[in-house]
Each structure stands twice: as structure tokens, then as C-alpha cells.
Design a protein around this motif. Sequence first.
Motif, short mmCIF file in Angstrom:
data_model
loop_
_atom_site.label_atom_id
_atom_site.label_comp_id
_atom_site.label_asym_id
_atom_site.label_seq_id
_atom_site.Cartn_x
_atom_site.Cartn_y
_atom_site.Cartn_z
N TYR A 289 0.79 -1.31 0.16
CA TYR A 289 0.15 -0.05 -0.02
C TYR A 289 0.79 1.23 0.07
N TRP A 290 2.13 1.11 0.45
CA TRP A 290 2.83 2.29 0.60
C TRP A 290 3.45 2.81 -0.84
N ILE A 291 3.59 1.97 -1.67
CA ILE A 291 4.23 2.11 -3.11
C ILE A 291 3.99 3.36 -3.79
N PRO A 292 2.47 3.65 -4.08
CA PRO A 292 2.00 4.72 -4.74
C PRO A 292 2.42 6.01 -4.10
N ILE A 293 2.02 6.19 -2.85
CA ILE A 293 2.14 7.39 -2.07
C ILE A 293 3.84 7.76 -2.09
N LEU A 294 4.47 6.70 -1.71
CA LEU A 294 5.92 6.85 -1.81
C LEU A 294 6.79 7.46 -3.16
N GLU A 295 6.17 6.72 -4.13
CA GLU A 295 6.35 7.25 -5.51
C GLU A 295 6.21 8.73 -5.76
N LEU A 296 5.01 8.99 -5.26
CA LEU A 296 4.33 10.66 -5.48
C LEU A 296 5.28 11.67 -4.75
N LEU A 297 5.48 11.04 -3.22
CA LEU A 297 6.26 11.89 -2.29
C LEU A 297 7.71 12.20 -2.93
N ASP A 298 8.25 10.79 -3.37
CA ASP A 298 9.82 11.15 -3.82
C ASP A 298 9.94 11.82 -5.05
N ALA A 299 8.58 11.74 -5.93
CA ALA A 299 8.92 12.67 -7.34
C ALA A 299 8.76 14.27 -6.81
N ARG A 300 8.04 14.61 -5.74
CA ARG A 300 7.93 15.96 -5.53
C ARG A 300 9.06 16.59 -4.47
N GLY A 301 10.18 15.66 -4.21
CA GLY A 301 11.16 16.12 -3.53
C GLY A 301 11.12 15.87 -1.97
N PHE A 302 10.32 15.02 -1.58
CA PHE A 302 10.44 14.74 0.07
C PHE A 302 11.44 13.90 0.44
N THR A 303 12.05 13.68 1.49
CA THR A 303 12.77 12.75 1.92
C THR A 303 11.98 11.76 2.58
N VAL A 304 11.80 10.60 1.99
CA VAL A 304 10.88 9.65 2.56
C VAL A 304 11.98 8.45 3.45
N PHE A 305 11.40 8.26 4.48
CA PHE A 305 11.95 7.09 5.38
C PHE A 305 10.89 6.06 5.34
N LEU A 306 11.34 4.98 4.67
CA LEU A 306 10.59 3.80 4.60
C LEU A 306 11.33 3.03 5.50
N LEU B 109 15.93 8.01 15.91
CA LEU B 109 15.91 6.46 16.23
C LEU B 109 15.54 5.50 15.03
N LEU B 110 14.83 6.11 13.88
CA LEU B 110 14.50 5.13 12.85
C LEU B 110 15.54 4.96 11.68
N ARG B 111 15.71 3.97 11.04
CA ARG B 111 16.69 3.98 9.97
C ARG B 111 15.86 3.60 8.75
N ALA B 112 16.03 4.05 7.82
CA ALA B 112 15.36 3.76 6.47
C ALA B 112 15.72 2.56 5.96
N SER B 113 14.83 1.79 5.28
CA SER B 113 15.01 0.73 4.39
C SER B 113 15.70 1.06 3.12
N PHE B 114 16.41 -0.17 2.66
CA PHE B 114 17.23 0.14 1.25
C PHE B 114 16.05 0.32 0.27
N ARG B 115 15.99 1.21 -0.54
CA ARG B 115 15.22 1.32 -1.63
C ARG B 115 15.90 1.44 -2.84
#
Length: 109
Positions: free
Chosen positions: A24-41, A71-77
Motif C-alpha cells: 500500500y505504501w508504494i504509490p504514495i511513496l513514489e508521489l512523495l519522492d517525485a515531489r522532492g520529499f525525503t521519505v523514510f521507509l 531512532l529510525l533507519r530507512a530501509s534500502f530502496r
Amino acid sequence: MHRLVDWLTECGVETVVMESTSVYWIPILELLDARGFTVFLVNARDAKHVPGRKTDVSDAQWLQRLHSFGLLRASFRPKGQIAELRAYVRQREHLLEYAASHIQLCRRP
């Protein structure tokens, strides 16, 4: 989803933290990423065993708090063509699984 990203932009949000549950996270993550947000998955297991998190709102607040303390580390994408290839390979795997189960159902007496 586009209105959500617009709203986050208007609010001055620069970083977004989200759990990687299901797909479920994939479409919103792609939108956020395209708009320049730093996304921590983040992996849901990393923050799962915390007592008192019973609702989506409290879960989101907890993730925000952990992120604010670093305290959170982002997953590799993977990026670019690797991400695209990965999506194709996953889709192929799903189609093969579906085909195999369909063949087994058709062969039943």
C-alpha cells in the motif's frame, strides 16, 4: 493522494516516515519522492513491539517521535531502472504463482 502531497507541501513538511506494510505504501511513496520529499521507509518490525500503540493515529505519532529523535533507519530502496526491474520481477513471480495454482485447480477430478 495528490491532494495529500499538495497539503504536505503547503504545511512545509520536508520529511515523511512510513511503514512498509504490504504494498500500500508504494504509490504514495513514489508521489512523495517525485515531489522532492525525503521519505523514510521503515520496517514495521523496527517499531512494532512498543506498548500502548493501539490506533493508526497513535502509531503515526510514535513513528514521528522516533524519527524526530533519529531512532529510525530507512530501509534500502533501489532507484531508477533497478526499482523498475524489481517491480517486473515481483509481478512475474505473482503471475507464475497464480498460473501454478490455476493449473492445480484445473487438474482436480
